[in-house]
Write an enzyme that holds these catalytic residues in place. Sequence first.
Site, mmCIF file in Angstrom:
data_model
loop_
_atom_site.group_PDB
_atom_site.id
_atom_site.type_symbol
_atom_site.label_atom_id
_atom_site.label_comp_id
_atom_site.label_asym_id
_atom_site.label_seq_id
_atom_site.Cartn_x
_atom_site.Cartn_y
_atom_site.Cartn_z
ATOM 1 N N ARG A 47 -13.964 105.535 -66.805
ATOM 2 C CA ARG A 47 -14.129 105.013 -65.449
ATOM 3 C C ARG A 47 -13.129 103.906 -65.115
ATOM 4 O O ARG A 47 -12.750 103.743 -63.954
ATOM 5 C CB ARG A 47 -15.555 104.497 -65.253
ATOM 6 N N ASP A 155 -27.742 97.444 -52.602
ATOM 7 C CA ASP A 155 -27.170 97.918 -53.856
ATOM 8 C C ASP A 155 -26.131 96.900 -54.319
ATOM 9 O O ASP A 155 -25.587 96.131 -53.508
ATOM 10 C CB ASP A 155 -26.523 99.296 -53.687
#
Length: 288
Positions: A47, A155
């Site tokens: 990632r 979030d």
Amino acid sequence: MSAPANKPGYLREFEYGLEDFERLRSLSFAYSGIRVPDDKFDMFYSRLAKRLRALGLTRFRDYCAMVEDQAGPEFTEFINAITTNLTAFFRENHHFDYLRAQVVPHWLRRNAASRRARVWSAGCSTGEEPYSIAMTLLEADTRLGGWDLKILATDLDTRVLATAAAGVYDADSVGRLEQERLRRWFLKGGGQHEGRVKVKDAVRDLVHFQQLNLIGPWDLQGPFDLIFCRNVLIYFDQPTKARLIGRYFDLLVPGGYLFIGHSESLHTFAHRFENLGQTMYRKPEAAP
């Protein structure tokens, strides 16, 4: 822990080892409270490699030094890259069934004078959960018409919040929804937007998106009648979970509800919620 790290027979584009992984996951935990297990060693590499590529770096050691001060814009990119965001419309559908069949009638009795209800989707990812809540409320009972209904969706990841606020999704993501629900709440894209759908304004208008770190200060306008925090607690250690559960309890109105994920439970914690079954809990009406 042992892991392959730039040794013969295991080549990587960037120099990466256990020391780098430990620095990065310690940084992640200090900021977010999320425990990163040993088996995420390769996930961190895959990632974050694109970030090193974009920055022109060759070693993770240099990337660690860049993000450790938490001050620059790259730190946000780091957190966004390692955050897991798995979600779907009407995921764990029994929660939405209960919202429609039990929670809304309870509100119609309890909140009849104020005609007001507040919901928080904590860990909303790309928005499917809060939009599913909004659709459920709009479908649930015509007597909610004219009520002051608001859904706060938060979030940690700013990237997924941008996706959520736009309300545009691949058509495959709504492939399992009933045709009536699709027609009622989504616009079908055409031309250059073929294969995409957009959530209609009637649904989007109920939802406000906001960036929030759950282990940091909560600048929220509570209290809430219902909190969804599903498949979020699993990422935290036991002390952090216990603190979050206590904070949720305090932020709910008496008689308010907490829904958590299918793989989560409050049974190992000293808490004051009533267990409704199927990972649904309720704050007592006369809460101490």
